[in-house]
Scaffold this motif. Sequence first.
Motif, PDB file in Angstrom:
ATOM      1  N   ALA A  50       0.827  -1.207   0.000  1.00  0.00           N
ATOM      2  CA  ALA A  50       0.000   0.000   0.000  1.00  0.00           C
ATOM      3  C   ALA A  50       0.859   1.254   0.000  1.00  0.00           C
ATOM      4  O   ALA A  50       0.574   2.224  -0.718  1.00  0.00           O
ATOM      5  CB  ALA A  50      -0.941  -0.010   1.203  1.00  0.00           C
ATOM      6  N   ALA A  51       1.927   1.251   0.795  1.00  0.00           N
ATOM      7  CA  ALA A  51       2.814   2.412   0.837  1.00  0.00           C
ATOM      8  C   ALA A  51       3.503   2.619  -0.507  1.00  0.00           C
ATOM      9  O   ALA A  51       3.671   3.761  -0.965  1.00  0.00           O
ATOM     10  CB  ALA A  51       3.854   2.227   1.946  1.00  0.00           C
ATOM     11  N   ALA A  52       3.888   1.521  -1.174  1.00  0.00           N
ATOM     12  CA  ALA A  52       4.533   1.630  -2.480  1.00  0.00           C
ATOM     13  C   ALA A  52       3.570   2.193  -3.517  1.00  0.00           C
ATOM     14  O   ALA A  52       3.935   3.061  -4.319  1.00  0.00           O
ATOM     15  CB  ALA A  52       5.055   0.266  -2.922  1.00  0.00           C
ATOM     16  N   VAL A  53       2.335   1.702  -3.516  1.00  0.00           N
ATOM     17  CA  VAL A  53       1.337   2.205  -4.465  1.00  0.00           C
ATOM     18  C   VAL A  53       1.033   3.676  -4.192  1.00  0.00           C
ATOM     19  O   VAL A  53       0.888   4.477  -5.130  1.00  0.00           O
ATOM     20  CB  VAL A  53       0.058   1.349  -4.401  1.00  0.00           C
ATOM     21  N   ASP A  54       0.930   4.045  -2.928  1.00  0.00           N
ATOM     22  CA  ASP A  54       0.708   5.459  -2.596  1.00  0.00           C
ATOM     23  C   ASP A  54       1.848   6.324  -3.126  1.00  0.00           C
ATOM     24  O   ASP A  54       1.612   7.428  -3.643  1.00  0.00           O
ATOM     25  CB  ASP A  54       0.589   5.631  -1.084  1.00  0.00           C
ATOM     26  N   ALA A  55       3.083   5.832  -3.008  1.00  0.00           N
ATOM     27  CA  ALA A  55       4.231   6.597  -3.502  1.00  0.00           C
ATOM     28  C   ALA A  55       4.190   6.723  -5.018  1.00  0.00           C
ATOM     29  O   ALA A  55       4.446   7.803  -5.571  1.00  0.00           O
ATOM     30  CB  ALA A  55       5.533   5.936  -3.054  1.00  0.00           C
ATOM     31  N   LEU A  56       3.871   5.650  -5.705  1.00  0.00           N
ATOM     32  CA  LEU A  56       3.729   5.718  -7.160  1.00  0.00           C
ATOM     33  C   LEU A  56       2.612   6.685  -7.539  1.00  0.00           C
ATOM     34  O   LEU A  56       2.735   7.451  -8.501  1.00  0.00           O
ATOM     35  CB  LEU A  56       3.431   4.324  -7.723  1.00  0.00           C
ATOM     36  N   GLY A  57       1.528   6.644  -6.776  1.00  0.00           N
ATOM     37  CA  GLY A  57       0.412   7.537  -7.053  1.00  0.00           C
ATOM     38  C   GLY A  57       0.743   8.993  -6.836  1.00  0.00           C
ATOM     39  O   GLY A  57       0.193   9.876  -7.524  1.00  0.00           O
ATOM     40  N   ASP A  58       1.648   9.289  -5.904  1.00  0.00           N
ATOM     41  CA  ASP A  58       2.022  10.687  -5.636  1.00  0.00           C
ATOM     42  C   ASP A  58       2.539  11.372  -6.891  1.00  0.00           C
ATOM     43  O   ASP A  58       2.296  12.559  -7.103  1.00  0.00           O
ATOM     44  CB  ASP A  58       3.098  10.742  -4.540  1.00  0.00           C
ATOM     45  N   GLY A  59       3.277  10.621  -7.711  1.00  0.00           N
ATOM     46  CA  GLY A  59       3.834  11.221  -8.917  1.00  0.00           C
ATOM     47  C   GLY A  59       2.857  11.309 -10.069  1.00  0.00           C
ATOM     48  O   GLY A  59       3.181  11.909 -11.103  1.00  0.00           O
ATOM     49  N   LEU A  60       1.679  10.699  -9.911  1.00  0.00           N
ATOM     50  CA  LEU A  60       0.724  10.617 -11.019  1.00  0.00           C
ATOM     51  C   LEU A  60      -0.583  11.364 -10.765  1.00  0.00           C
ATOM     52  O   LEU A  60      -1.370  11.560 -11.706  1.00  0.00           O
ATOM     53  CB  LEU A  60       0.395   9.141 -11.304  1.00  0.00           C
ATOM     54  N   ARG A  61      -0.820  11.771  -9.527  1.00  0.00           N
ATOM     55  CA  ARG A  61      -2.105  12.396  -9.205  1.00  0.00           C
ATOM     56  C   ARG A  61      -2.382  13.608 -10.087  1.00  0.00           C
ATOM     57  O   ARG A  61      -1.528  14.456 -10.290  1.00  0.00           O
ATOM     58  CB  ARG A  61      -2.143  12.805  -7.730  1.00  0.00           C
ATOM     59  N   GLY A  62      -3.608  13.643 -10.604  1.00  0.00           N
ATOM     60  CA  GLY A  62      -4.045  14.770 -11.408  1.00  0.00           C
ATOM     61  C   GLY A  62      -3.539  14.788 -12.831  1.00  0.00           C
ATOM     62  O   GLY A  62      -3.847  15.716 -13.588  1.00  0.00           O
ATOM     63  N   ALA A  79      -1.488   6.542 -16.870  1.00  0.00           N
ATOM     64  CA  ALA A  79      -1.853   5.177 -16.542  1.00  0.00           C
ATOM     65  C   ALA A  79      -0.964   4.597 -15.440  1.00  0.00           C
ATOM     66  O   ALA A  79       0.263   4.713 -15.489  1.00  0.00           O
ATOM     67  CB  ALA A  79      -1.761   4.294 -17.779  1.00  0.00           C
ATOM     68  N   LEU A  80      -1.601   3.962 -14.474  1.00  0.00           N
ATOM     69  CA  LEU A  80      -0.951   3.130 -13.472  1.00  0.00           C
ATOM     70  C   LEU A  80      -1.632   1.772 -13.531  1.00  0.00           C
ATOM     71  O   LEU A  80      -2.832   1.667 -13.254  1.00  0.00           O
ATOM     72  CB  LEU A  80      -1.082   3.738 -12.079  1.00  0.00           C
ATOM     73  N   VAL A  81      -0.890   0.750 -13.934  1.00  0.00           N
ATOM     74  CA  VAL A  81      -1.441  -0.600 -14.010  1.00  0.00           C
ATOM     75  C   VAL A  81      -0.841  -1.407 -12.868  1.00  0.00           C
ATOM     76  O   VAL A  81       0.387  -1.563 -12.791  1.00  0.00           O
ATOM     77  CB  VAL A  81      -1.121  -1.268 -15.360  1.00  0.00           C
ATOM     78  N   ILE A  82      -1.681  -1.910 -11.981  1.00  0.00           N
ATOM     79  CA  ILE A  82      -1.187  -2.640 -10.818  1.00  0.00           C
ATOM     80  C   ILE A  82      -1.605  -4.105 -10.933  1.00  0.00           C
ATOM     81  O   ILE A  82      -2.437  -4.481 -11.754  1.00  0.00           O
ATOM     82  CB  ILE A  82      -1.653  -2.012  -9.490  1.00  0.00           C
ATOM     83  N   THR A  83      -1.024  -4.914 -10.067  1.00  0.00           N
ATOM     84  CA  THR A  83      -1.192  -6.360 -10.142  1.00  0.00           C
ATOM     85  C   THR A  83      -1.970  -6.878  -8.946  1.00  0.00           C
ATOM     86  O   THR A  83      -1.703  -6.502  -7.806  1.00  0.00           O
ATOM     87  CB  THR A  83       0.172  -7.049 -10.197  1.00  0.00           C
ATOM     88  N   LEU A 122      -7.157   5.544  -6.325  1.00  0.00           N
ATOM     89  CA  LEU A 122      -6.427   6.612  -7.012  1.00  0.00           C
ATOM     90  C   LEU A 122      -7.153   7.084  -8.265  1.00  0.00           C
ATOM     91  O   LEU A 122      -6.856   8.160  -8.783  1.00  0.00           O
ATOM     92  CB  LEU A 122      -5.018   6.132  -7.377  1.00  0.00           C
ATOM     93  N   SER A 123      -8.102   6.286  -8.740  1.00  0.00           N
ATOM     94  CA  SER A 123      -8.882   6.725  -9.901  1.00  0.00           C
ATOM     95  C   SER A 123      -9.715   7.955  -9.577  1.00  0.00           C
ATOM     96  O   SER A 123     -10.126   8.691 -10.477  1.00  0.00           O
ATOM     97  CB  SER A 123      -9.784   5.592 -10.399  1.00  0.00           C
ATOM     98  N   GLU A 124      -9.953   8.196  -8.296  1.00  0.00           N
ATOM     99  CA  GLU A 124     -10.696   9.390  -7.867  1.00  0.00           C
ATOM    100  C   GLU A 124      -9.780  10.604  -7.738  1.00  0.00           C
ATOM    101  O   GLU A 124     -10.251  11.695  -7.442  1.00  0.00           O
ATOM    102  CB  GLU A 124     -11.383   9.114  -6.527  1.00  0.00           C
ATOM    103  N   GLU A 125      -8.478  10.395  -7.960  1.00  0.00           N
ATOM    104  CA  GLU A 125      -7.504  11.486  -7.797  1.00  0.00           C
ATOM    105  C   GLU A 125      -6.751  11.770  -9.097  1.00  0.00           C
ATOM    106  O   GLU A 125      -5.611  12.227  -9.073  1.00  0.00           O
ATOM    107  CB  GLU A 125      -6.529  11.134  -6.673  1.00  0.00           C
ATOM    108  N   GLY A 126      -7.414  11.491 -10.206  1.00  0.00           N
ATOM    109  CA  GLY A 126      -6.828  11.850 -11.493  1.00  0.00           C
ATOM    110  C   GLY A 126      -5.768  10.908 -11.997  1.00  0.00           C
ATOM    111  O   GLY A 126      -4.905  11.303 -12.786  1.00  0.00           O
ATOM    112  N   VAL A 127      -5.792   9.653 -11.554  1.00  0.00           N
ATOM    113  CA  VAL A 127      -4.870   8.629 -12.054  1.00  0.00           C
ATOM    114  C   VAL A 127      -5.695   7.586 -12.806  1.00  0.00           C
ATOM    115  O   VAL A 127      -6.711   7.109 -12.308  1.00  0.00           O
ATOM    116  CB  VAL A 127      -4.099   7.945 -10.911  1.00  0.00           C
TER     117      VAL A 127
END
Length: 308
Positions: A87-99, A103-107, A147-152
């Motif tokens: 979860a922490a890793a995905v949040d970090a990846l999301g930080d760079g992509l918000r808004g 595309a972020l494709v997760i497993t 994260l789809s609710e945050e522009g990712v």
Amino acid sequence: MEVQGLSLALRLPTSFQSPTYNNLWILGLLNDDSLRYTNPPAWTIGRGDLTSLDVLRRESAQAEVVLHLAYIHDFTMDYDEVLRVDAAAVDALGDGLRGTGKALVITSGTAVVDPDPSGGETTEESPLSKTFPLKDRIRSERNALRLSEEGVRVSVIRLPPYVYGRAGSHFVPLLMQMAMNGGESIYVDDGILRTSDVHVDDAARLYLLAAREAKAGDVFNGTGSTTVSLRELAEVIGAALKLPVRSVSREEAEARWGPFLTAFVQFENRSSNVKAAQQLGWQPRELDMLTDIRSGSYIELADKLRSG
């Protein structure tokens, strides 16, 4: 902490017309210098793991697409901690992509849903599993989808229990090693339970199709086949290793494999890929798993195991 897979930050041509590896510039974040790749595209390899949060933030912010495939395969580790790290890793990846709308494709895994009671195939909408040992992986999936609710433009690929090909993956080599150690290849009871699998090259194409075509919130089963029985799997492993094949009770399997692996292997999983085929145009085309073990990429591994 054993981490398998890697997270990729892709810098793609703006048009991104091709679902292949052509013309991609790829940053791969690895935690093991021994990992090797055959005929890679333009790779830049960074060092780190799922706890390298600053690296994940920095690289995702510079990427056009992020594919998150890394996961902790240390099954002795507390699973709540595995989920926390992910979860922490995905949040970090999301930080760079918000808004950004990028595309972020997760497993995730197809076994987050229960088997169909009648033995048929399940879908992405089937009821969630109540018994699979890793059923709580759905928490990782839900964490990412928010994260789809945050522009990712986040989407999910649910991989089957057996990802195989190029003599790699986790569970096929593990079962081969345990068969060699035990002097026989075993299956539980009548071995009629069926499982899902996918060749790693077919899975790679699916991730790139999802990066290009998936909508925010999409979930896809990434299965190539849903018809292999556990007896067939044991038989082909026995043939590759030139070992006898035998049915055992669940209790004997647990004594040899341990409770976790026995429960993992004995969980029927038949997840349909119809959604990925229809919505993304994905068509698995690589060698099937049984043939690959019997006479394909796993022959060298089988020879190595037999020679000691």
